[in-house]
Design an enzyme around this catalytic site. Structure first.
Site, PDB file in Angstrom:
ATOM      1  CE1 TYR A 136      40.954  29.975  41.371  1.00  0.00           C
ATOM      2  CE2 TYR A 136      42.257  28.470  42.685  1.00  0.00           C
ATOM      3  CZ  TYR A 136      41.947  29.029  41.469  1.00  0.00           C
ATOM      4  OH  TYR A 136      42.650  28.652  40.350  1.00  0.00           O
ATOM      5  CE  LYS A 164      43.793  32.226  41.455  1.00  0.00           C
ATOM      6  NZ  LYS A 164      44.610  31.022  41.783  1.00  0.00           N
TER       7      LYS A 164
END
Length: 305
Positions: A136, A164
């Site tokens: 992330y 992400k």
């Protein structure tokens, strides 16, 4: 179950009762709506899932019950956001034990690690688990950017498979693609940049407002992938005022209020969060009401995949 980092992967909210316990009945209603809409995975315990407030037992319940409900239709991914390397390794091992199919991983929490420390952190966790990992990358909210040079080191671990991408710099998608090709799968992590990111080459969308509007979210993604950009844009333009509710410190309260509007959730949040109050509640409710009033008719988007 193998994780295919592609399409829409909802970062689902955690449902609570008025007594501040897990509301697994309402949670199951929402998960079923996601599956019916055609999502490609379920992500548990992210920011929207109020991860920092959940106990290990609650995370265990969320994983085991979601795995049971999806019945292998889509992978179940749990977010790892820990302050220590040993804590992250332990969380990853428990996730694997409880049946999760993959991990979404943030850099170390609270401490602003150096590039070297961040890479070491991710590498040690990758070595500790067989589960596939999506990093992330959100320097706006978490103050640490995972750069291309850092990914160059990290991708020696085969189970680090995806990012992400939440830097808010859409050109970063092209940089990732130019450097790593299809070795690194790319999912947009910002609702208000999703269509643009997928046009630029992102493989999918880790979505927030999907919690309340799963069909519209998947429709946009599928239409873009089929090159039907004009149709996707029509839905996306309708969706934008709602999507902007995701880029707020009160995104959890905003999205849970939207879930109430569509019958897919309740407003209960875990303190110190509290439901929206006063003028801000009125403002957000107006956006939701207008979205519901003008909700578009969708094409047969499921036939596109």
């Amino acid at each position: 179950m193998k994780v295919i980092w592609n399409g829409v992967m909802p970062a689902v909210t955690t449902k609570f009762t008025k007594d501040d316990t897990l509301d697994m009945k309402m949670f199951a209603i929402n998960i079923n709506a996601q599956l019916e809409a055609g999502v490609n995975g379920i992500i548990l315990g992210g920011t929207l899932g109020e991860a920092s407030t959940l106990t290990y037992e609650e995370k265990k319940t969320l994983i085991t019950e979601t795995v049971k409900q999806v019945e292998g239709k889509v992978p179940v991914i749990i977010n790892i956001a820990e302050q220590t390397t040993t804590g992250a390794i332990d969380a990853a091992n428990k996730a694997e034990k409880y049946g999760a199919n993959g991990l979404m991983m943030l850099p170390p929490m609270r401490y602003k690690a150096t590039d070297f420390e961040t890479v070491t952190y991710f590498k040690k966790i990758a070595k500790s688990t067989a589960l596939p990992i999506m990093i992330y990358n959100n320097p706006i909210d978490y103050k640490i950017e995972v750069t291309l040079e850092m990914f160059e080191e990290l991708l020696v671990h085969e189970n680090i498979e995806a990012v992400k991408e939440s830097t808010r710099d859409i050109s970063n998608i092209t940089r990732f693609r130019n450097r790593f090709g299809d070795r690194l799968r790319i999912l947009c992590g910002v609702d208000t940049l999703a269509l643009e990111s997928m046009v630029a080459g992102a493989d999918g969308w880790v979505a927030g407002l999907v919690c309340a509007f799963p069909q519209e979210t998947v429709a946009i993604c599928n239409l873009v992938k089929e090159g039907r950009i004009h149709e996707a844009l029509e839905i996306y333009r309708w969706f934008m005022p709602l999507l902007e509710l995701d880029i707020s410190p009160q995104l959890v309260q905003n999205i849970k209020l939207a879930e109430v509007g569509t019958g897919l959730g309740t407003e209960y949040v875990r303190e110190p969060r509290l439901p929206l109050q006063g003028d801000e509640r009125i403002r957000v409710q107006k956006i939701i009401d207008e979205g519901l009033r003008t909700r578009p008719k969708l094409p047969n988007y499921k036939a596109l995949v």
